[in-house]
Design a protein around this motif. Structure first.
Motif, PDB file in Angstrom:
ATOM      1  N   ALA A  35       0.840  -1.203   0.000  1.00  0.00           N
ATOM      2  CA  ALA A  35       0.000   0.000   0.000  1.00  0.00           C
ATOM      3  C   ALA A  35       0.871   1.247   0.000  1.00  0.00           C
ATOM      4  N   ASP A  36       0.459   2.254  -0.772  1.00  0.00           N
ATOM      5  CA  ASP A  36       1.240   3.498  -0.860  1.00  0.00           C
ATOM      6  C   ASP A  36       0.474   4.699  -0.324  1.00  0.00           C
ATOM      7  N   VAL A  37      -0.705   4.467   0.270  1.00  0.00           N
ATOM      8  CA  VAL A  37      -1.520   5.550   0.818  1.00  0.00           C
ATOM      9  C   VAL A  37      -2.067   5.100   2.167  1.00  0.00           C
ATOM     10  N   GLN A  38      -2.166   6.027   3.087  1.00  0.00           N
ATOM     11  CA  GLN A  38      -2.764   5.759   4.389  1.00  0.00           C
ATOM     12  C   GLN A  38      -4.005   6.649   4.545  1.00  0.00           C
ATOM     13  N   ILE A  39      -5.162   6.000   4.802  1.00  0.00           N
ATOM     14  CA  ILE A  39      -6.395   6.749   5.076  1.00  0.00           C
ATOM     15  C   ILE A  39      -6.564   6.813   6.583  1.00  0.00           C
ATOM     16  N   ILE A  40      -6.725   8.025   7.108  1.00  0.00           N
ATOM     17  CA  ILE A  40      -6.827   8.230   8.552  1.00  0.00           C
ATOM     18  C   ILE A  40      -8.242   8.669   8.896  1.00  0.00           C
ATOM     19  N   ILE A  47      -5.893   3.127   7.624  1.00  0.00           N
ATOM     20  CA  ILE A  47      -6.283   2.101   6.679  1.00  0.00           C
ATOM     21  C   ILE A  47      -5.354   2.185   5.482  1.00  0.00           C
ATOM     22  N   PRO A  48      -4.471   1.192   5.275  1.00  0.00           N
ATOM     23  CA  PRO A  48      -3.581   1.219   4.110  1.00  0.00           C
ATOM     24  C   PRO A  48      -4.373   0.989   2.831  1.00  0.00           C
ATOM     25  N   ALA A  49      -4.018   1.667   1.769  1.00  0.00           N
ATOM     26  CA  ALA A  49      -4.732   1.546   0.506  1.00  0.00           C
ATOM     27  C   ALA A  49      -3.777   1.780  -0.651  1.00  0.00           C
ATOM     28  N   SER A  74       7.867  11.911   1.998  1.00  0.00           N
ATOM     29  CA  SER A  74       6.842  11.956   3.033  1.00  0.00           C
ATOM     30  C   SER A  74       5.707  10.978   2.703  1.00  0.00           C
ATOM     31  N   GLU A  75       5.067  10.492   3.713  1.00  0.00           N
ATOM     32  CA  GLU A  75       4.020   9.493   3.564  1.00  0.00           C
ATOM     33  C   GLU A  75       2.740  10.136   3.031  1.00  0.00           C
ATOM     34  N   ARG A  76       2.087   9.433   2.096  1.00  0.00           N
ATOM     35  CA  ARG A  76       0.811   9.932   1.564  1.00  0.00           C
ATOM     36  C   ARG A  76      -0.294   9.607   2.566  1.00  0.00           C
ATOM     37  N   ILE A  77      -0.986  10.662   3.005  1.00  0.00           N
ATOM     38  CA  ILE A  77      -2.058  10.487   3.987  1.00  0.00           C
ATOM     39  C   ILE A  77      -3.319  11.178   3.468  1.00  0.00           C
ATOM     40  N   ILE A  78      -4.433  10.470   3.535  1.00  0.00           N
ATOM     41  CA  ILE A  78      -5.733  11.033   3.140  1.00  0.00           C
ATOM     42  C   ILE A  78      -6.646  10.989   4.352  1.00  0.00           C
ATOM     43  N   PRO A  79      -6.954  12.119   4.941  1.00  0.00           N
ATOM     44  CA  PRO A  79      -7.873  12.114   6.091  1.00  0.00           C
ATOM     45  C   PRO A  79      -9.330  12.053   5.639  1.00  0.00           C
ATOM     46  N   ILE A  80     -10.088  11.142   6.183  1.00  0.00           N
ATOM     47  CA  ILE A  80     -11.533  11.083   5.980  1.00  0.00           C
ATOM     48  C   ILE A  80     -12.149  11.168   7.371  1.00  0.00           C
ATOM     49  N   LEU A  81     -12.601  12.372   7.706  1.00  0.00           N
ATOM     50  CA  LEU A  81     -13.012  12.667   9.077  1.00  0.00           C
ATOM     51  C   LEU A  81     -14.515  12.934   9.149  1.00  0.00           C
ATOM     52  N   GLY A  82     -15.018  12.957  10.378  1.00  0.00           N
ATOM     53  CA  GLY A  82     -16.408  13.340  10.603  1.00  0.00           C
ATOM     54  C   GLY A  82     -17.393  12.197  10.577  1.00  0.00           C
TER      55      GLY A  82
END
Length: 362
Positions: A35-40, A47-49, A74-82
């Protein structure tokens, strides 16, 4: 890392119109590259994706992934909040497998509807809107209506409006309605306008049905009048046609019997010429209506048909009367079309017969 991967695992792909290349199952998930993306999520779950899979399904995620990073390493991070982390996990699982079962839709349908709208995943959005609409109640309908408006879900919005309109007194007592009154008065006005328009539509529909029923009754009355004047019925008919013995009532006996009683009264009433009898006025109107609809006045057997036709040619009819004639003729055509083919042919044959007698046998 294995626990994080489990958040996106699934058992079987569905939806035959999706791209098979990105359908991930238990068997082939481990064959994917790292996985090259982390969903937070809001509570810190990672969540690795895979960026290629996310970008292939969601154009919004694609834009986020394509943004330049400050540091290449730097690490790719995608925040999905709320929304709850379990809802985010279900959302990511759908991106990988295009699969979402009813239990997940029941638990996270509202959250998934918001996520699918924000990240432009129409396949999930359609399923969520349908699932949420099936679980509407008086208590949650106002909240769902607000969400449907924000998420541009017209079918769900309309279903919410109809539920509110049909159970308005109960909805008014809910906390959702009170909160909406205090924080979104424009939505309250929108709801009240919808209810007012719905009531107006009901009134128009009811009035239209009543008018159509009246036109149909007049169309049947015209058929009965011609039937009585042409071949006779139980007690009234042309003077040269003798009544058939032991003859039963005709198919439209209630209407036909009323016309016969009206004709008998009309033939003996002394006030019909002076216009002082309401029943005779009704008979005059029926005769005039028949004349306006008749296309064979010279051979028609209904009394005064030719005289009324000549009067119409001289003076003309007002617009309201012409509209009435048009509506009754349309109702008559509709009633004829609803008959079996053989019956229609028999009626047409009777209409084409020529008759010259214009007097009754009473």
């Amino acid at each position: 890392m294995e626990e994080a991967y489990n958040a996106t695992k699934t058992t079987a792909p569905v939806y035959g119109d999706m791209n098979d290349h990105y359908r991930i199952t238990d068997e082939n998930y481990r064959e994917l590259p790292a996985a090259d993306v982390q969903i937070i999520t809001s509570d810190g779950l990672r969540i690795p994706a895979h960026s290629s899979i996310l970008a292939s399904v969601s154009p919004v995620l694609e834009n986020i992934i394509d943004r330049p990073r400050k540091h290449r390493r730097s690490e790719r991070i995608i925040p999905i909040l709320g929304v709850p982390s379990d809802a985010v996990s279900t959302f990511v699982r759908f991106i990988y497998s295009f699969r979402c079962d009813e239990e997940q839709l029941e638990k996270f349908g509202i959250h998934l509807l918001a996520l699918s709208h924000v990240y432009l995943v129409p396949q999930l959005k359609q399923r969520c809107a349908k699932a949420v609409s099936h679980r509407l109640t008086v208590d949650n309908v106002v909240d769902v209506l607000q969400l449907a408006r924000l998420c541009d879900a017209p079918d769900l919005y309309l279903k919410c409006m109809r539920l509110i309109s049909s159970h308005f007194k109960s909805v008014e007592k809910t906390e959702g309605w009170k909160f909406m009154q205090n924080h979104d008065p424009f939505l309250e006005l929108e709801i009240l306008q919808f209810i007012d328009e719905a009531e107006s539509r009901k009134k128009r529909t009811k009035r239209h049905r009543e008018e159509q029923r009246l036109y149909m009754e007049l169309a049947v009355a015209m058929e009965c009048l011609e039937h009585i004047c042409t071949e006779g019925c139980t007690s009234v008919g042309p003077y040269d046609v003798h009544p058939t013995k032991n003859r039963g009532p005709c198919s439209k006996f209630s209407t036909c019997q009323g016309i016969q009683l009206l004709i008998k009264h009309f033939a003996t009433c002394k006030n019909r010429v002076n216009g002082g009898c309401s029943r005779c006025k009704r008979m005059w109107q029926l005769l005039r209506l028949h004349s306006s609809m008749c296309d064979q006045p010279d051979s028609c057997k209904v009394p005064l048909c030719r005289q009324f036709k000549m009067q119409q040619e001289k003076k003309g009819d007002d617009a309201l009367w012409k509209l009435l004639v048009k509506k009754v003729m349309s109702a008559r055509v509709l009633s004829t079309l609803s008959l079996p083919k053989r019956k229609r042919e028999e009626q047409l044959s009777e209409t084409l017969q020529n008759h010259g007698i214009r007097t009754f046998r009473l």
